[in-house]
Motif scaffolding. Structure first.
Motif, PDB file in Angstrom:
ATOM      1  N   ALA A 108      19.277   4.032  -5.512  1.00  0.00           N
ATOM      2  CA  ALA A 108      18.174   4.914  -5.125  1.00  0.00           C
ATOM      3  C   ALA A 108      17.080   4.899  -6.185  1.00  0.00           C
ATOM      4  O   ALA A 108      15.889   4.856  -5.864  1.00  0.00           O
ATOM      5  N   ALA A 109      17.472   4.913  -7.451  1.00  0.00           N
ATOM      6  CA  ALA A 109      16.491   4.874  -8.545  1.00  0.00           C
ATOM      7  C   ALA A 109      15.714   3.560  -8.526  1.00  0.00           C
ATOM      8  O   ALA A 109      14.505   3.540  -8.756  1.00  0.00           O
ATOM      9  N   GLU A 110      16.392   2.459  -8.225  1.00  0.00           N
ATOM     10  CA  GLU A 110      15.737   1.149  -8.150  1.00  0.00           C
ATOM     11  C   GLU A 110      14.747   1.110  -6.988  1.00  0.00           C
ATOM     12  O   GLU A 110      13.621   0.662  -7.136  1.00  0.00           O
ATOM     13  N   TYR A 111      15.137   1.602  -5.822  1.00  0.00           N
ATOM     14  CA  TYR A 111      14.226   1.630  -4.669  1.00  0.00           C
ATOM     15  C   TYR A 111      13.001   2.486  -4.981  1.00  0.00           C
ATOM     16  O   TYR A 111      11.874   2.124  -4.661  1.00  0.00           O
ATOM     17  N   GLN A 152       7.252   2.924  -6.212  1.00  0.00           N
ATOM     18  CA  GLN A 152       6.196   3.485  -7.064  1.00  0.00           C
ATOM     19  C   GLN A 152       5.337   2.375  -7.655  1.00  0.00           C
ATOM     20  O   GLN A 152       4.113   2.471  -7.684  1.00  0.00           O
ATOM     21  N   GLN A 153       5.968   1.284  -8.103  1.00  0.00           N
ATOM     22  CA  GLN A 153       5.213   0.151  -8.635  1.00  0.00           C
ATOM     23  C   GLN A 153       4.349  -0.482  -7.544  1.00  0.00           C
ATOM     24  O   GLN A 153       3.214  -0.893  -7.814  1.00  0.00           O
ATOM     25  N   TYR A 154       4.878  -0.558  -6.332  1.00  0.00           N
ATOM     26  CA  TYR A 154       4.104  -1.093  -5.213  1.00  0.00           C
ATOM     27  C   TYR A 154       2.839  -0.260  -4.989  1.00  0.00           C
ATOM     28  O   TYR A 154       1.746  -0.805  -4.835  1.00  0.00           O
ATOM     29  N   LEU A 155       2.970   1.056  -4.993  1.00  0.00           N
ATOM     30  CA  LEU A 155       1.797   1.918  -4.806  1.00  0.00           C
ATOM     31  C   LEU A 155       0.790   1.735  -5.941  1.00  0.00           C
ATOM     32  O   LEU A 155      -0.416   1.744  -5.705  1.00  0.00           O
ATOM     33  N   GLU A 156       1.283   1.550  -7.161  1.00  0.00           N
ATOM     34  CA  GLU A 156       0.383   1.301  -8.291  1.00  0.00           C
ATOM     35  C   GLU A 156      -0.388   0.002  -8.091  1.00  0.00           C
ATOM     36  O   GLU A 156      -1.584  -0.073  -8.384  1.00  0.00           O
ATOM     37  N   ILE A 157       0.277  -1.031  -7.573  1.00  0.00           N
ATOM     38  CA  ILE A 157      -0.394  -2.306  -7.296  1.00  0.00           C
ATOM     39  C   ILE A 157      -1.438  -2.117  -6.196  1.00  0.00           C
ATOM     40  O   ILE A 157      -2.561  -2.627  -6.307  1.00  0.00           O
ATOM     41  N   ILE A 167      -3.640   6.306  -3.629  1.00  0.00           N
ATOM     42  CA  ILE A 167      -2.474   6.527  -2.792  1.00  0.00           C
ATOM     43  C   ILE A 167      -1.403   7.134  -3.686  1.00  0.00           C
ATOM     44  O   ILE A 167      -1.064   6.572  -4.723  1.00  0.00           O
ATOM     45  N   GLU A 168      -0.891   8.289  -3.286  1.00  0.00           N
ATOM     46  CA  GLU A 168       0.078   9.014  -4.111  1.00  0.00           C
ATOM     47  C   GLU A 168       1.280   9.409  -3.267  1.00  0.00           C
ATOM     48  O   GLU A 168       1.175   9.555  -2.056  1.00  0.00           O
ATOM     49  N   ILE A 169       2.399   9.615  -3.940  1.00  0.00           N
ATOM     50  CA  ILE A 169       3.559  10.185  -3.257  1.00  0.00           C
ATOM     51  C   ILE A 169       3.352  11.692  -3.233  1.00  0.00           C
ATOM     52  O   ILE A 169       3.235  12.328  -4.274  1.00  0.00           O
ATOM     53  N   ALA A 170       3.283  12.257  -2.035  1.00  0.00           N
ATOM     54  CA  ALA A 170       3.086  13.696  -1.890  1.00  0.00           C
ATOM     55  C   ALA A 170       4.421  14.425  -1.865  1.00  0.00           C
ATOM     56  O   ALA A 170       4.534  15.547  -2.363  1.00  0.00           O
ATOM     57  N   LEU A 178       8.619  -5.279  -0.954  1.00  0.00           N
ATOM     58  CA  LEU A 178       8.167  -4.517  -2.118  1.00  0.00           C
ATOM     59  C   LEU A 178       8.477  -5.265  -3.403  1.00  0.00           C
ATOM     60  O   LEU A 178       7.637  -5.353  -4.307  1.00  0.00           O
ATOM     61  N   LYS A 179       9.668  -5.816  -3.485  1.00  0.00           N
ATOM     62  CA  LYS A 179      10.099  -6.551  -4.685  1.00  0.00           C
ATOM     63  C   LYS A 179       9.208  -7.774  -4.909  1.00  0.00           C
ATOM     64  O   LYS A 179       8.807  -8.061  -6.036  1.00  0.00           O
ATOM     65  N   ARG A 180       8.875  -8.492  -3.829  1.00  0.00           N
ATOM     66  CA  ARG A 180       8.000  -9.669  -3.941  1.00  0.00           C
ATOM     67  C   ARG A 180       6.628  -9.279  -4.495  1.00  0.00           C
ATOM     68  O   ARG A 180       6.078  -9.957  -5.354  1.00  0.00           O
ATOM     69  N   VAL A 181       6.081  -8.170  -4.019  1.00  0.00           N
ATOM     70  CA  VAL A 181       4.777  -7.707  -4.510  1.00  0.00           C
ATOM     71  C   VAL A 181       4.882  -7.305  -5.976  1.00  0.00           C
ATOM     72  O   VAL A 181       4.049  -7.686  -6.802  1.00  0.00           O
ATOM     73  N   VAL A 182       5.912  -6.547  -6.314  1.00  0.00           N
ATOM     74  CA  VAL A 182       6.085  -6.048  -7.680  1.00  0.00           C
ATOM     75  C   VAL A 182       6.304  -7.199  -8.662  1.00  0.00           C
ATOM     76  O   VAL A 182       5.864  -7.135  -9.806  1.00  0.00           O
ATOM     77  N   GLU A 183       6.945  -8.268  -8.216  1.00  0.00           N
ATOM     78  CA  GLU A 183       7.188  -9.417  -9.090  1.00  0.00           C
ATOM     79  C   GLU A 183       5.959 -10.306  -9.255  1.00  0.00           C
ATOM     80  O   GLU A 183       5.916 -11.137 -10.148  1.00  0.00           O
ATOM     81  N   ASN A 184       4.940 -10.138  -8.403  1.00  0.00           N
ATOM     82  CA  ASN A 184       3.704 -10.940  -8.456  1.00  0.00           C
ATOM     83  C   ASN A 184       2.475 -10.052  -8.323  1.00  0.00           C
ATOM     84  O   ASN A 184       1.625 -10.289  -7.455  1.00  0.00           O
TER      85      ASN A 184
END
Length: 134
Positions: A10-13, A18-23, A77-80, A98-104
């Motif tokens: 759950a922490a990893e997801y 969160q990293q995806y939203l930052e991107i 874009i924020e987590i509400a 999500l992982k693909r985006v976060v890795e690139n």
């Protein structure tokens, strides 16, 4: 009660989402003055009177996390809210995507059309905004 492995997953997801939203936010910020993004975001954001919320869910083989996202007037874009059960109309994000985006991240920031913006359809209600998943 959740096992240690379930809590770790759950922490990893949550971290990856969160990293995806930052991107996404960095892509918006870096490209907001470029065509066609200026026109797309500008015209749609003017139509927003208040901040908008969108339901989202992260899943792998089954739903893992559910969120209510907020799109602010200043194009963030924020987590509400973190939800316990996913709503029926939540936009699905696969963990693999999500992982693909976060890795690139730089590739997606420099080429925001590669990002999946379909989840904003409910906010913008315009097919010009929606890009198919890559």
């Amino acid at each position: 009660m959740q096992s240690a492995a379930e809590i770790k997953d759950a922490a990893e997801y949550e971290r990856v989402f969160q990293q995806y939203l930052e991107i996404c936010n960095r892509a918006i910020e870096q490209n907001k003055n470029k065509f066609p993004y200026t026109e797309i975001w500008g015209s749609r954001l003017k139509a927003l009177e208040d901040e908008m919320n969108v339901e989202a869910i992260v899943y792998d083989d089954r739903p893992k996390l559910a969120y209510k996202l907020r799109l602010t007037k200043d194009m963030k874009i924020e987590i509400a809210e973190k939800k316990t059960l996913p709503p029926e109309d939540a936009w699905p994000f696969t963990y693999q995507y999500l992982k693909r985006v976060v890795e690139n991240p730089q590739d997606y920031i420099e080429n925001p059309a590669k990002l999946e913006w379909g989840w904003l359809k409910t906010v913008f209600a315009s097919p010009a905004v929606v890009a198919p998943p890559k």
